[in-house]
Design a protein around this motif. Structure first.
Motif, PDB file in Angstrom:
ATOM      1  N   SER A  80     -92.778  60.476   5.387  1.00  0.00           N
ATOM      2  CA  SER A  80     -92.635  61.260   4.162  1.00  0.00           C
ATOM      3  C   SER A  80     -91.654  60.592   3.209  1.00  0.00           C
ATOM      4  O   SER A  80     -90.727  59.888   3.626  1.00  0.00           O
ATOM      5  N   LEU A  81     -91.881  60.810   1.927  1.00  0.00           N
ATOM      6  CA  LEU A  81     -90.997  60.299   0.887  1.00  0.00           C
ATOM      7  C   LEU A  81     -89.929  61.345   0.590  1.00  0.00           C
ATOM      8  O   LEU A  81     -90.247  62.480   0.219  1.00  0.00           O
ATOM      9  N   ILE A  82     -88.676  60.960   0.763  1.00  0.00           N
ATOM     10  CA  ILE A  82     -87.556  61.819   0.393  1.00  0.00           C
ATOM     11  C   ILE A  82     -86.999  61.277  -0.915  1.00  0.00           C
ATOM     12  O   ILE A  82     -86.496  60.147  -0.975  1.00  0.00           O
ATOM     13  N   GLN A  83     -87.092  62.072  -1.966  1.00  0.00           N
ATOM     14  CA  GLN A  83     -86.677  61.651  -3.303  1.00  0.00           C
ATOM     15  C   GLN A  83     -85.460  62.463  -3.703  1.00  0.00           C
ATOM     16  O   GLN A  83     -85.401  63.674  -3.451  1.00  0.00           O
ATOM     17  N   THR A  84     -84.477  61.805  -4.310  1.00  0.00           N
ATOM     18  CA  THR A  84     -83.208  62.472  -4.567  1.00  0.00           C
ATOM     19  C   THR A  84     -82.758  62.285  -6.013  1.00  0.00           C
ATOM     20  O   THR A  84     -82.936  61.229  -6.605  1.00  0.00           O
ATOM     21  N   GLY A  85     -82.139  63.340  -6.534  1.00  0.00           N
ATOM     22  CA  GLY A  85     -81.472  63.262  -7.815  1.00  0.00           C
ATOM     23  C   GLY A  85     -82.395  63.294  -9.012  1.00  0.00           C
ATOM     24  O   GLY A  85     -83.570  63.662  -8.928  1.00  0.00           O
ATOM     25  N   GLU A 122     -80.433  66.823 -11.034  1.00  0.00           N
ATOM     26  CA  GLU A 122     -79.483  65.784 -10.646  1.00  0.00           C
ATOM     27  C   GLU A 122     -78.942  65.914  -9.219  1.00  0.00           C
ATOM     28  O   GLU A 122     -78.443  64.931  -8.660  1.00  0.00           O
ATOM     29  N   ARG A 123     -79.050  67.097  -8.612  1.00  0.00           N
ATOM     30  CA  ARG A 123     -78.599  67.269  -7.223  1.00  0.00           C
ATOM     31  C   ARG A 123     -79.734  67.704  -6.302  1.00  0.00           C
ATOM     32  O   ARG A 123     -79.506  68.037  -5.138  1.00  0.00           O
ATOM     33  N   LYS A 124     -80.948  67.648  -6.799  1.00  0.00           N
ATOM     34  CA  LYS A 124     -82.091  68.133  -6.026  1.00  0.00           C
ATOM     35  C   LYS A 124     -82.586  67.082  -5.032  1.00  0.00           C
ATOM     36  O   LYS A 124     -82.409  65.874  -5.211  1.00  0.00           O
ATOM     37  N   VAL A 125     -83.213  67.580  -3.971  1.00  0.00           N
ATOM     38  CA  VAL A 125     -83.903  66.747  -2.992  1.00  0.00           C
ATOM     39  C   VAL A 125     -85.350  67.229  -2.920  1.00  0.00           C
ATOM     40  O   VAL A 125     -85.605  68.430  -2.816  1.00  0.00           O
ATOM     41  N   ARG A 126     -86.290  66.293  -2.986  1.00  0.00           N
ATOM     42  CA  ARG A 126     -87.710  66.647  -2.969  1.00  0.00           C
ATOM     43  C   ARG A 126     -88.414  65.819  -1.901  1.00  0.00           C
ATOM     44  O   ARG A 126     -88.084  64.647  -1.704  1.00  0.00           O
ATOM     45  N   THR A 127     -89.376  66.414  -1.237  1.00  0.00           N
ATOM     46  CA  THR A 127     -90.097  65.735  -0.161  1.00  0.00           C
ATOM     47  C   THR A 127     -91.584  65.756  -0.454  1.00  0.00           C
ATOM     48  O   THR A 127     -92.130  66.775  -0.884  1.00  0.00           O
ATOM     49  N   PHE A 128     -92.226  64.604  -0.210  1.00  0.00           N
ATOM     50  CA  PHE A 128     -93.678  64.539  -0.307  1.00  0.00           C
ATOM     51  C   PHE A 128     -94.208  64.025   1.028  1.00  0.00           C
ATOM     52  O   PHE A 128     -93.899  62.909   1.444  1.00  0.00           O
ATOM     53  N   TYR A 129     -94.981  64.868   1.692  1.00  0.00           N
ATOM     54  CA  TYR A 129     -95.546  64.522   2.989  1.00  0.00           C
ATOM     55  C   TYR A 129     -96.947  63.943   2.795  1.00  0.00           C
ATOM     56  O   TYR A 129     -97.788  64.578   2.143  1.00  0.00           O
ATOM     57  N   PRO A 130     -97.247  62.764   3.352  1.00  0.00           N
ATOM     58  CA  PRO A 130     -98.578  62.182   3.183  1.00  0.00           C
ATOM     59  C   PRO A 130     -99.660  63.100   3.738  1.00  0.00           C
ATOM     60  O   PRO A 130     -99.496  63.719   4.791  1.00  0.00           O
ATOM     61  N   CYS A 131    -100.750  63.191   3.015  1.00  0.00           N
ATOM     62  CA  CYS A 131    -101.870  64.009   3.467  1.00  0.00           C
ATOM     63  C   CYS A 131    -103.137  63.490   2.812  1.00  0.00           C
ATOM     64  O   CYS A 131    -103.103  62.621   1.957  1.00  0.00           O
ATOM     65  N   ASN A 132    -104.250  64.031   3.223  1.00  0.00           N
ATOM     66  CA  ASN A 132    -105.538  63.680   2.625  1.00  0.00           C
ATOM     67  C   ASN A 132    -106.133  64.868   1.887  1.00  0.00           C
ATOM     68  O   ASN A 132    -107.344  64.935   1.676  1.00  0.00           O
TER      69      ASN A 132
END
Length: 553
Positions: A127-132, A138-148
């Motif tokens: 998964s991609l963990i994206q920050t800021g 500016e203080r958020k954390v977002r996650t994108f889990y691979p899927c089809n």
């Protein structure tokens, strides 16, 4: 060994081929300089400011939310209501997409807060963990889990302790991320959180901060073979033990003293790691381009100074490391550097004058350049076929599994501007095919048949790995190598977490008609290859196969 210069064997005249392929019109161009450009999508609706390839051959792309509406609607009547936005508080357009490489299709994604000039890394589960980001992001954390299917961004709220805008992330051997710097942040933190204090001072970032221009944002960070972090900002670097918070080594300033970090934006890569069984592994960092000191201030007066045309290369594990300088064929600021499967470095995108920032670049550099690390000094650069689309500020480039390089972005304006400007906002996606993908090399190109690390199987550290492949032409066993590439999180001319390893103890055996097994040894520890997904290639005479996904734990 001197790498071959493809231009010496290419005799193509300039040509353009147009052919219709759904879902968009593709254009292929090639020329005597080597390499081919292909238009994949005329518009994906957003600027490709940030890109990350995932292990399902899909690319997560995102822009920013604070400029207003994009050119792509969110599906199903979705809208984002954000009272902190200045331009559009009720926004029904997308600012992120998922691009399916194999199908050449894209779909809109929905971000909840502003992801402008943020950072990220792929963690071991893929998964991609994206920050800021900016403002409410500016203080958020977002996650994108691979899927089809129809997966989307998941936001975690204020997962960071400090505001992170123009920060750098790096994946660590234990699977955590370190997040370094950002505007007015002379510190670092880790994610996920485990203990306090959560923010740790890094005086080096304050020491490299130029008053009025900074020149130390998006620092170049590479995990060294000893487990420490090489951190380059402005015009100098340190080797940093992030576990103890101590500077292990201070490197000399790059000759000339000119800044290479944002907004005097150069680019950097950790050159391919090889001889992985050695007691001390030779690790080299290459920093290219940037802008002369004072360029950012001069741009404010509309004086666009010529970019730097030099690269500095340093062996970071040497007892007395020194920079070795080289001259590129073109001066370049805001260029991107991408490691290719055969160990060459592609330098692409950018401008010949000015700096990063709104309206700050001039003289687009349309020609990509290959850099051959093992070539003879003075002959390591090779100019390639030019693009026709300027890729200026907010452009991106990443390696795909098939060996092409995905190129997108370019928006030097506060909003989307398509008319009456020097460099219109660019919503297109292109693929650049390096010369190794030319059909004339098909007879020596390996095709991977199977491997002991096939999808779904993990490989461990220091283990034997066998790959079966085919080559239709004559095989030169001593010209076979196996490489392993970590896909990059690319933004603002820097590919975070990008590394290439040349696997050692190569043993090639014939097992049938034009079919061979190659046995290699995987990296010995997470210092060399942090846990996660890599693309594995078989390379024959510098011509790589299409890669396969492997996971090392």
């Amino acid at each position: 060994m001197q790498m071959p210069h493809y231009s010496s064997i290419l005799f193509f005249l300039f040509l353009q081929l147009f052919f219709a392929v759904q879902p968009c019109h593709r254009v292929v161009t090639s020329a005597a300089g080597g390499g081919r450009w292909q238009l994949l999508q005329k518009s994906i609706g957003i600027v490709a400011m940030h890109m990350q390839l995932l292990n399902n051959d899909r690319v997560v792309i995102y822009d920013r939310t604070d400029f207003g509406r994009s050119n792509l609607s969110l599906p199903g009547g979705k809208c984002r209501d954000d009272s902190s936005e200045v331009v559009v508080k009720h926004d029904c357009t997308a600012h992120s997409v998922e691009y399916d490489v194999l199908a050449n299709k894209f779909r809109p994604l929905m971000v909840q807060t502003d992801v402008w000039c943020s950072s990220g890394a792929v963690v071991p589960d893929g998964s991609l963990i994206q920050t800021g980001g900016f403002s409410d992001g500016e203080r958020k954390v977002r996650t994108f889990y691979p899927c089809n299917g129809d997966c989307d961004w998941v936001e975690t709220g204020d997962g960071l302790k400090a505001k992170r805008w123009y920060a750098t992330n790096h994946i660590l051997p234990d699977g955590k991320q370190i997040i370094i710097g950002g505007r007015r942040q002379f510190n670092y933190e880790f994610y996920p959180k485990t203990s306090s204090p959560d923010v740790y001072s890094l005086p080096f970032l304050l020491q490299t901060n130029d008053r009025g221009s900074e020149n130390n944002l998006y620092p170049f960070v590479f995990l060294n073979s000893d487990g420490n972090l090489f951190i380059f900002a402005n015009n100098r670097a340190i080797l940093f033990d992030y576990k103890t918070g101590k500077v292990v080594k201070t490197y000399p300033a790059i000759p000339g003293g000119d800044p290479r970090s944002y907004p005097s934006t150069g680019s950097a890569v950790l050159l391919p790691l090889k001889n992985l069984d050695a007691a001390t592994i030779e690790a080299e960092v290459l920093v290219c381009g940037g802008a002369p000191k004072g360029s950012f201030e001069k741009v404010a007066k509309r004086n666009f100074v010529k970019a730097l045309d030099t690269c500095g290369r340093i062996k970071i594990n040497d007892p007395n490391p020194q920079w070795v300088m080289e001259t590129m064929p073109y001066a370049r600021v805001m260029g991107d550097m991408t490691l290719l499967p055969n160990g060459a470095v592609l330098i692409i995108n950018g401008a010949g004058a000015g700096t990063a920032g709104w309206e700050n670049g001039r003289n687009p550099v349309l020609n990509p350049v290959l850099y051959w690390p093992n070539g003879a000094a003075g002959s390591r650069f090779e100019s390639l076929n030019p693009n026709t689309i300027p890729r200026m500020y907010h452009s991106t480039a990443i390696l795909l599994r098939d060996g092409r390089v995905l190129v997108g972005g370019s928006n030097p304006h506060i909003g989307y501007e398509f008319n009456g400007v020097l460099f219109p906002t660019e919503l297109s996606l292109e693929a650049f095919s390096p010369p190794y993908l030319d059909a004339q090399h098909n007879y020596v190109r390996p095709t991977i048949v199977s491997s002991t690390a096939s999808k779904g199987k993990y490989i461990g550290y220091g283990q034997k790995l066998q790959v079966r492949f085919k080559v239709t032409g004559t095989l030169l066993a001593d010209r076979i190598s196996v490489t392993m590439v970590a896909p990059a999180f690319n933004t603002h001319s820097y590919s975070m977490n990008h590394r290439l390893l040349v696997l050692g103890n190569t043993k090639v055996t014939s097992v049938g008609a034009s079919t061979y097994d190659v046995q290699v040894t995987t990296p010995r520890s997470g210092y060399l290859a942090p846990s996660g997904h890599y693309i594995l290639y078989v390379v024959h005479q510098y011509i790589p196969s299409t890669g396969i996904w492997v996971k090392i734990l």
